[in-house]
Design an enzyme around this catalytic site. Sequence first.
Site, PDB file in Angstrom:
ATOM      1  N   TYR A 209       4.030  87.586   4.078  1.00  0.00           N
ATOM      2  CA  TYR A 209       4.172  86.891   5.363  1.00  0.00           C
ATOM      3  C   TYR A 209       3.968  85.375   5.322  1.00  0.00           C
ATOM      4  O   TYR A 209       4.743  84.638   5.934  1.00  0.00           O
ATOM      5  CB  TYR A 209       3.224  87.503   6.397  1.00  0.00           C
ATOM      6  CG  TYR A 209       3.620  88.870   6.917  1.00  0.00           C
ATOM      7  CD1 TYR A 209       4.676  89.594   6.357  1.00  0.00           C
ATOM      8  CD2 TYR A 209       2.927  89.440   7.969  1.00  0.00           C
ATOM      9  CE1 TYR A 209       5.019  90.849   6.829  1.00  0.00           C
ATOM     10  CE2 TYR A 209       3.271  90.692   8.466  1.00  0.00           C
ATOM     11  CZ  TYR A 209       4.319  91.398   7.893  1.00  0.00           C
ATOM     12  OH  TYR A 209       4.665  92.630   8.369  1.00  0.00           O
TER      13      TYR A 209
ATOM     14  N   GLU B 174      12.537  74.730  11.834  1.00  0.00           N
ATOM     15  CA  GLU B 174      12.462  73.266  11.769  1.00  0.00           C
ATOM     16  C   GLU B 174      12.385  72.791  10.318  1.00  0.00           C
ATOM     17  O   GLU B 174      12.979  71.769   9.949  1.00  0.00           O
ATOM     18  CB  GLU B 174      11.237  72.755  12.528  1.00  0.00           C
ATOM     19  CG  GLU B 174      11.248  73.057  14.014  1.00  0.00           C
ATOM     20  CD  GLU B 174      10.591  74.392  14.360  1.00  0.00           C
ATOM     21  OE1 GLU B 174      10.678  75.330  13.547  1.00  0.00           O
ATOM     22  OE2 GLU B 174       9.999  74.473  15.442  1.00  0.00           O
TER      23      GLU B 174
HETATM   24  O1  DUR Z   1       8.820  76.620  16.364  1.00  0.00           O
HETATM   25  C1  DUR Z   1       8.841  77.684  15.717  1.00  0.00           C
HETATM   26  C2  DUR Z   1       7.973  78.754  16.002  1.00  0.00           C
HETATM   27  C3  DUR Z   1       8.076  79.898  15.241  1.00  0.00           C
HETATM   28  N1  DUR Z   1       8.994  79.975  14.243  1.00  0.00           N
HETATM   29  C4  DUR Z   1       9.141  81.222  13.464  1.00  0.00           C
HETATM   30  C5  DUR Z   1       8.112  81.467  12.404  1.00  0.00           C
HETATM   31  C6  DUR Z   1       8.174  82.979  12.278  1.00  0.00           C
HETATM   32  O2  DUR Z   1       9.244  83.346  11.419  1.00  0.00           O
HETATM   33  C7  DUR Z   1       8.506  83.443  13.669  1.00  0.00           C
HETATM   34  C8  DUR Z   1       7.309  83.943  14.447  1.00  0.00           C
HETATM   35  O3  DUR Z   1       6.282  83.017  14.437  1.00  0.00           O
HETATM   36  O4  DUR Z   1       9.056  82.319  14.346  1.00  0.00           O
HETATM   37  C9  DUR Z   1       9.855  78.949  13.957  1.00  0.00           C
HETATM   38  O5  DUR Z   1      10.713  79.034  13.085  1.00  0.00           O
HETATM   39  N2  DUR Z   1       9.727  77.807  14.705  1.00  0.00           N
HETATM   40 ZN    ZN Z   2       6.733  75.716  12.047  1.00  0.00          ZN
END
Ligand code: DUR
Ligand code: ZN
Length: 160
Positions: free
Chosen positions: A62, A69
């Site tokens: 995990y 981003e």
């Molecule tokens: O701004 C964000 C918030 C969460 N996640 C992803 C991380 C993970 O794969 C999933 C749940 O947290 O969402 C992002 O990519 N960007």
């Molecule tokens: Zn992030």
Amino acid sequence: MSEDLDQRAAPLPEAQWHALLEAARGARERAYAPYSHFHVGAALLDEAGRIHAGCNVENAAYPEGVCAEAGALSALVLAGGRRIVAAVVVGAGTEPVTPCGGCRQKLREFGAPSLPVRIADAQGWRGEHTLAALLPSSFGPQNLSTSPLPASQKDSGDAS
Ligand SMILES: O=c1ccn([C@H]2C[C@H](O)[C@@H](CO)O2)c(=O)[nH]1
Ligand SMILES: [Zn+2]
């Protein structure tokens, strides 16, 4: 105010925001999120007017998962970009998704505190924040004597 700051203060045309939104939505459709089922897309506009998109990529281990981003940021750097001019994040549910803490710091490396970050979901825009509001009193490249930024692009850590 310097010319550089003037340019950054100019609002981005809505057509460009829309292009960023479409890119982030397209990226979100490619998300690999079999564990959280939380699909996220992001798009960044660079200093040359190019759009770079990314999606979250999770992992059976995990903590090795990567945020949308971060993927978009890698694409920007790979393309030779060095500044983020605008950012869009598209999440899934009813609650707006703002970048996680780690991504706020990653965006800070290439984005000024005045960087506008828009949040959207399937329905449309859900909010706009400056990076300074998301990451107050930030630590950035200008805090290091080895900063890669030219003087014209340095600005104070907390100004928005
Ligand atoms: O701004 C964000 C918030 C969460 N996640 C992803 C991380 C993970 O794969 C999933 C749940 O947290 O969402 C992002 O990519 N960007
Ligand atoms: Zn992030």
